[in-house]
Scaffold this motif. Structure first.
Motif, PDB file in Angstrom:
ATOM      1  N   ARG A  79       0.841  -1.194   0.000  1.00 23.12           N
ATOM      2  CA  ARG A  79       0.000   0.000   0.000  1.00 23.12           C
ATOM      3  C   ARG A  79       0.879   1.248   0.000  1.00 23.12           C
ATOM      4  O   ARG A  79       1.964   1.246   0.574  1.00 23.12           O
ATOM      5  CB  ARG A  79      -0.931   0.026   1.227  1.00 23.12           C
ATOM      6  N   LYS A  80       0.376   2.281  -0.638  1.00 23.72           N
ATOM      7  CA  LYS A  80       1.156   3.508  -0.748  1.00 23.72           C
ATOM      8  C   LYS A  80       1.451   4.105   0.617  1.00 23.72           C
ATOM      9  O   LYS A  80       2.573   4.580   0.872  1.00 23.72           O
ATOM     10  CB  LYS A  80       0.392   4.530  -1.611  1.00 23.72           C
ATOM     11  N   ASP A  81       0.491   4.092   1.539  1.00 21.99           N
ATOM     12  CA  ASP A  81       0.709   4.686   2.855  1.00 21.99           C
ATOM     13  C   ASP A  81       1.605   3.814   3.744  1.00 21.99           C
ATOM     14  O   ASP A  81       2.036   4.264   4.804  1.00 21.99           O
ATOM     15  CB  ASP A  81      -0.610   4.980   3.554  1.00 21.99           C
ATOM     16  N   GLU A 110       4.359   2.287   2.298  1.00 23.06           N
ATOM     17  CA  GLU A 110       5.672   2.258   1.644  1.00 23.06           C
ATOM     18  C   GLU A 110       6.690   3.147   2.342  1.00 23.06           C
ATOM     19  O   GLU A 110       7.890   2.861   2.320  1.00 23.06           O
ATOM     20  CB  GLU A 110       5.552   2.650   0.176  1.00 23.06           C
ATOM     21  N   LYS A 111       6.242   4.202   2.976  1.00 20.18           N
ATOM     22  CA  LYS A 111       7.182   5.095   3.652  1.00 20.18           C
ATOM     23  C   LYS A 111       7.914   4.407   4.804  1.00 20.18           C
ATOM     24  O   LYS A 111       8.961   4.870   5.258  1.00 20.18           O
ATOM     25  CB  LYS A 111       6.458   6.333   4.163  1.00 20.18           C
ATOM     26  N   GLY A 131      -1.722  -2.368  -4.467  1.00 22.64           N
ATOM     27  CA  GLY A 131      -1.794  -1.026  -3.913  1.00 22.64           C
ATOM     28  C   GLY A 131      -1.955   0.066  -4.945  1.00 22.64           C
ATOM     29  O   GLY A 131      -2.076   1.239  -4.583  1.00 22.64           O
ATOM     30  N   SER A 165       1.029   3.290  -8.746  1.00 26.10           N
ATOM     31  CA  SER A 165       2.207   4.042  -8.282  1.00 26.10           C
ATOM     32  C   SER A 165       3.208   3.151  -7.557  1.00 26.10           C
ATOM     33  O   SER A 165       4.329   3.576  -7.272  1.00 26.10           O
ATOM     34  CB  SER A 165       1.776   5.179  -7.355  1.00 26.10           C
ATOM     35  N   LEU A 166       2.811   1.914  -7.243  1.00 24.76           N
ATOM     36  CA  LEU A 166       3.698   0.972  -6.565  1.00 24.76           C
ATOM     37  C   LEU A 166       4.265  -0.017  -7.577  1.00 24.76           C
ATOM     38  O   LEU A 166       3.608  -0.374  -8.558  1.00 24.76           O
ATOM     39  CB  LEU A 166       2.946   0.221  -5.466  1.00 24.76           C
ATOM     40  N   CYS A 216       4.398  -6.598  -3.624  1.00 22.12           N
ATOM     41  CA  CYS A 216       3.575  -6.828  -2.436  1.00 22.12           C
ATOM     42  C   CYS A 216       3.860  -8.236  -1.934  1.00 22.12           C
ATOM     43  O   CYS A 216       3.656  -9.222  -2.650  1.00 22.12           O
ATOM     44  CB  CYS A 216       2.093  -6.663  -2.764  1.00 22.12           C
TER      45      CYS A 216
END
Length: 585
Positions: free
Chosen positions: A208-210, A212-213, A233, A236-237, A242
């Motif tokens: 998930r994008k949130d 990845e940080k 996700g 953009s991923l 995953c």
């Protein structure tokens, strides 16, 4: 076909190297032994108010020389202390049933060589939301360790944790060109598993994008070992990156649902904590569990704290034994040794959980790894000192590494304990043992047999009870092959019977000199440096003849027992839309 012995000495050798009894004879003997064991066990279970439990712990791509007790660089204090505890036996001649990942994992479950159950290679598919494996593992549902405890008619529960790598999780995989094959379909009651390889840190951060940080990449500096299509996700991923955990879920149309929160910094701790919750939930009732850690397969990533502890000498030796000081370890070395330290701590947590919940004394625990360390050493299986800076795993004194037929490919760390049975001080055993032996041991202890329709099927495992009791261990056979055992395939293969080992090629070999048949004496030549076929031609012929018989048996199993050439037919049900797959998290 057998080779005719030419001399009296050869006849003696052929007798010494005689094949083990047929599967049916083995089952008759096992049945008689199991009756006695079951009777004795019944009294013990009554005293403890529960049957014994079983735990199989599997590491990944870790060599025979990697742990502290075998002079490894990482100071694996928990595993080393366990190796010295009363009731523990260090297995110094323990072998993975395959020379790489999926093949070995099949042998743990079935007690049979992996070729018998159609596992010849691996698949690259990170997560069922991104791709669908087509692995034809045990298409006729070969009896497994989970089936064994279920058939014991005791109050058992079984659960699989960690890396599966034996097929597709979704129950509609056939409609996608794959084959449904997950822990539940192979007998386990519960699962908390990844479908394939996964990073050893921040495992599912790429889903998930949130999330990845939070990703920690270590010396890879980005996502690694990603295999598959569009990321669930979103676009953009990175595709195939995953790596998520999945649990059984009867309420979901695909039969499983995935983890909806990040794994965290240390994947091995996630598995250990999940096992602890499972154990607490058992409330003293017996269980069988398999913990298949991702440590330390690529991408192996140590936490920053673990890396620094190694570099400073707190958790690693001052040198790696190859001329490199801990202060000068490469980034790959720091990640690998930190990965081992973290695995060690998690194995310690698992053992502590068993003790806290009062299971330890009456639980058979077997710990090992699935093959030797990554990074083949061409052209002849011996590594120079610089190799270890990129591929830090160690096979110790052994020749070869992962995928090799030489010992370093499949002689792996092994520790077994069951204090209620293996009484007295810790000890070392050089009995020739293997991952196939876990199921055989469970079956003997519980007094169970394979189902009627499979009792004539070949079986490679042997109960480890004599090892636990420090009793005589007769010579036995084990064979290995890489990808294909068919004679015309000319793939590397090998065979052990007692002290003697037959080798015909190995994956690291790039020279004609090591592509030829060889005979080694494992009692005097662990490094497989001295080919004795010229000195002992009669023994060589005998061992090779036994290999041929064993190979024919394996090929017979594949063709007539598992029927590997006839995988399940694809389902005619409608394929779910790709948007449903992508949004599955």
């Amino acid at each position: 076909s057998k080779l005719a012995p030419k001399t009296a000495y050869a006849r003696k050798a052929m007798c010494f190297m005689r094949p083990p009894p047929s599967a049916s004879l083995l089952l008759l003997a096992a049945s008689a032994a199991a009756t006695a064991v079951a009777a004795a066990a019944a009294g013990r279970w009554a005293d403890n108010r529960r049957a014994p439990s079983f735990l199989f712990i599997l590491g990944d791509d870790i060599g025979w020389g990697d742990f502290g007790y075998n002079n490894g660089t990482a100071l694996t204090t928990s595993i080393d202390a366990w190796a010295k505890e009363n009731g523990s036996v260090v297995l110094q001649d323990f072998h993975s049933g395959g020379t790489f990942c999926s093949p070995t994992r099949a042998t743990v479950l079935t007690g049979r060589n992996h070729f018998r159950d159609c596992v010849t290679t691996v698949y690259d598919c990170s997560d069922p939301t991104e791709c669908t494996p087509n692995m034809n593992f045990a298409p006729r549902r070969t009896f497994t360790i989970a089936d064994a405890v279920r058939s014991a008619n005791a109050d058992f529960s079984s659960m699989f944790f960690g890396k599966w790598h034996l097929g597709s999780f979704f129950n509609d995989s056939e409609a996608r060109g794959g084959i449904t094959s997950n822990p539940i379909t192979h007998g386990f009651d519960h699962m908390n598993a990844t479908m394939e390889v996964a990073p050893t840190a921040t495992t599912n951060c790429g889903c998930r994008k949130d999330w990845e940080k939070s990703c920690s990449f270590g010396h890879y500096h980005g996502h690694a070992h990603c295999n598959g299509g569009p990321n669930p996700g979103g676009p953009s991923l990175k595709d195939g990156c995953c790596f998520n955990y999945w649990q059984e879920d009867e309420s979901h149309p695909k039969g499983v649902s995935n983890l909806s929160n990040p794994v965290g910094e240390d994947d091995s701790q996630f598995i250990a904590d999940a096992f602890d919750r499972f154990l607490v939930g058992r409330s003293g009732k017996p269980f069988l569990a398999q913990l298949s850690f991702h440590n330390c397969h690529i991408p192996f990533i140590g936490t920053s704290g673990a890396r620094e502890a190694c570099r400073s000498g707190k958790t690693c030796r001052e040198t790696d034994g190859q001329g490199h000081n801990s202060r000068d370890f490469s980034d790959a070395q720091l990640d690998y040794f930190a990965c081992l330290n973290e695995l060690d701590a998690s194995v310690g947590r698992v053992l502590d959980s068993l003790k806290r919940e009062r299971y330890y004394e009456n639980t058979l625990v077997l710990f090992t790894t699935d093959n030797g360390p990554e990074g083949n050493c061409h052209p002849h299986g011996f590594c120079d000192s610089q190799h270890y800076q990129a591929y830090p795993g160690s096979s110790g004194l052994l020749r070869g590494r992962k995928r090799d037929i030489w010992e370093g490919g499949h002689r792996v760390p092994g520790i077994i304990s069951w204090p209620a049975v293996s009484k007295g001080p810790a000890r070392e055993s050089w009995a020739l043992t293997a991952t196939t032996d876990f199921l055989a041991t469970v079956m003997e202890v519980l007094g169970v047999e394979r189902p009627e329709e499979q009792r004539s099927w070949s079986f490679d495992g042997r109960s480890l009870m004599p090892v636990l009791r420090n009793e005589h261990w007769p010579d036995r056979e084990i064979g290995w092959g890489y990808h294909d055992l068919q004679e015309h395939a000319q793939q590397p293969h090998g065979y052990r019977y007692g002290r003697w080992k037959y080798v015909n090629g190995s994956t690291s070999c790039l020279e004609n000199a090591c592509r030829m048949e060889a005979l080694y004496d494992m009692n005097t030549d662990l490094g497989e440096r001295f080919d004795l076929k010229g000195k002992y031609p009669d023994i060589f012929e005998a061992v090779r003849a036994n290999f041929t018989r064993w190979r024919n048996s394996v090929l017979h199993s594949a063709a007539n027992e598992s029927r590997c050439s006839h995988p399940p037919r694809p389902s005619t049900s409608n394929l779910a839309s790709s948007s449903n797959i992508i949004d599955f998290i």
